[in-house]
Design an enzyme around this catalytic site. Structure first.
Site, short mmCIF file in Angstrom:
data_model
loop_
_atom_site.label_atom_id
_atom_site.label_comp_id
_atom_site.label_asym_id
_atom_site.label_seq_id
_atom_site.Cartn_x
_atom_site.Cartn_y
_atom_site.Cartn_z
N SER A 144 0.79 -1.23 0.00
CA SER A 144 0.00 0.00 0.00
C SER A 144 0.82 1.28 0.00
O SER A 144 0.24 2.37 -0.08
CB SER A 144 -0.96 0.01 1.19
N SER A 184 -9.83 1.06 3.06
CA SER A 184 -10.35 0.16 2.03
C SER A 184 -9.53 0.25 0.76
O SER A 184 -9.36 1.34 0.19
CB SER A 184 -11.82 0.52 1.73
N GLY A 231 2.79 -0.94 3.91
CA GLY A 231 2.02 -1.81 3.02
C GLY A 231 2.41 -3.25 3.18
O GLY A 231 3.49 -3.58 3.68
#
Length: 423
Positions: free
Chosen positions: A95, A201, A342
């Protein structure tokens, strides 16, 4: 009578299988304390080695203070061959990809092709139709207040049942971004659009990739490569074209909280399941350079940077993030830092920088979901987490600045990589 295995299965049923980021300390916005200017290279290596001794297979890290740089590695890249880790290996960074996508959007905001507070339905009416398309803005997607559910649970349904078979069944599945978005939209919303706290999300950033394609007329990953990666001068950062990681790299071992025993290698994996939400590979040195260029105003202007650093609380993995537009604030004993973390199956990374981009750390690891889960469904303390937190604080604060303040919460490494579980 419920068997131990049944209890564990219930504990591992995921409300949302979040694979990529609780504030790190109690008080956001604290003024930066004086950092120890020296990089204690021996102590940094020892703190990295402590994570390996605690059970982490391998780690790599790059720490920077002004013109000084330290690079280190510990453990093995391959548990079978015992091939050692190297600090300049390419690594899946999950991420952290979101910051890159956000920068690309903010560049378009500066050009006037995207408005942050415009409804996403203006740009993608067929993708996010009706009332939600009118209520959810671009900003809400970027800061996770859209309350569109994460698609990862529905995309890997066995994880919702405390099983890991989906990970292997879908190893070489290519899934379209519109399919991922549809899974998120069909799931129950986590709240009303714009409400805080937000809810982390991955669906948001898949939509962001499709938004970029709509307004630029080109593939989102190619657009980000040319306008963000190359503009930042990164040489080892890319979106892999195949399931394989380009360049020298370690394997990626996934434990999934003990359900995969021994942990299995997922370094060869079709990353279409995360797209612009998390499919990037990089090196730790490249990550430091990227955030340095960003924070010093070389990728976006001051107005866009100010928007990027407007934060809201966002729920993730049982905690909260102080989240802006594609990056979060982490408050350490020596002050506030900016960045992201991430994780994908088997690999994780975190990158944090001081506001001026002067003091930085980026580190990665090749064993994920190594923690145990208690009867309350929460992650139990791990010696690996303690060692990584110590390395993080030492890297950014130095020995002289790493004294915790009274009432400060424990530091949680890779906070966004923790999933919500329930019995």
């Amino acid at each position: 009578m419920i068997s131990p295995r049944m209890r564990r299965t219930r504990r591992l049923a995921a409300a949302a299988a979040l694979l990529t980021t609780a504030t790190l300390t109690a008080t956001p916005g604290t003024a930066a304390a004086a950092q120890d200017p020296a990089l204690d290279r021996q102590a940094l290596q020892q703190s990295l080695d402590a994570a390996h001794k605690a059970g982490m297979y391998g780690m790599l890290s790059t720490v920077r203070d002004g013109n000084q740089t330290w690079q280190g590695a510990t453990g093995v890249a391959d548990v079978t061959t015992k091939r050692p880790m190297h600090p300049r290996m390419t690594h899946r960074v999950g991420s952290i990809s979101k910051t890159f996508a956000s920068v690309a959007v903010l560049q378009q905001v500066a050009r006037g092709t995207i408005e942050l507070d415009a409804p996403i339905g203006r740009y993608l009416p067929d993708l996010v139709p009706g009332e939600r398309g009118e209520q959810i803005t671009v900003r809400m997607l970027l800061n996770h207040t859209s309350h569109i559910a994460d698609y990862l649970g529905p995309a890997f349904p066995s994880l919702l049942e405390g099983k890991t078979s989906s990970l292997d069944e879908h190893r070489f599945r290519e899934i379209k971004p519109t399919e991922l978005v549809q899974l998120g939209l069909e799931a129950t919303p986590t709240g009303k659009p714009g409400a805080t706290p937000g809810s982390y999300s991955n669906t948001n950033y898949v939509i962001i990739g499709l938004l970029l394609e709509k307004v630029t007329g080109e593939n989102a990953e190619r657009h980000i490569t040319r306008n963000v990666i190359r503009k930042a001068g990164l040489r080892h950062t890319s979106y892999p074209r195949t399931p394989r990681i380009p360049g020298p790299h370690s394997k990626a071992y996934e434990s999934w909280y003990g359900l995969i025993d021994p942990p299995r290698d997922y370094s060869v994996y079709d990353m279409s399941y995360v797209r612009t939400a998390g499919d990037m590979v990089s090196t730790m040195d490249d990550l430091n350079r990227f955030y340095r260029e960003l924070l010093r105003g070389r990728l976006i202007g001051a107005e866009q940077m100010a928007e990027m650093q407007k934060t809201v609380p966002v729920r993730v993995g049982g905690g909260y993030l102080v989240y802006g537009l594609g990056l979060y604030a982490a408050d350490l004993p020596c002050g506030r830092f900016w960045g992201h973390d991430g994780a994908v199956f088997g690999m994780g990374a975190q990158s944090l920088s001081s506001p001026d981009g002067n003091r930085q750390v980026s580190f990665g690891m090749n064993l994920m979901k190594y923690q145990k889960i208690g009867d309350d469904g929460q992650l139990e303390p791990s010696e690996i987490d303690t060692a990584m937190a110590n390395h993080l604080v030492l890297a950014l604060c130095g020995k002289g600045g790493a004294t915790a303040k009274s009432g400060q919460k424990p530091i949680v490494p890779l906070p966004g990589s923790r999933m919500t579980v329930k019995r």
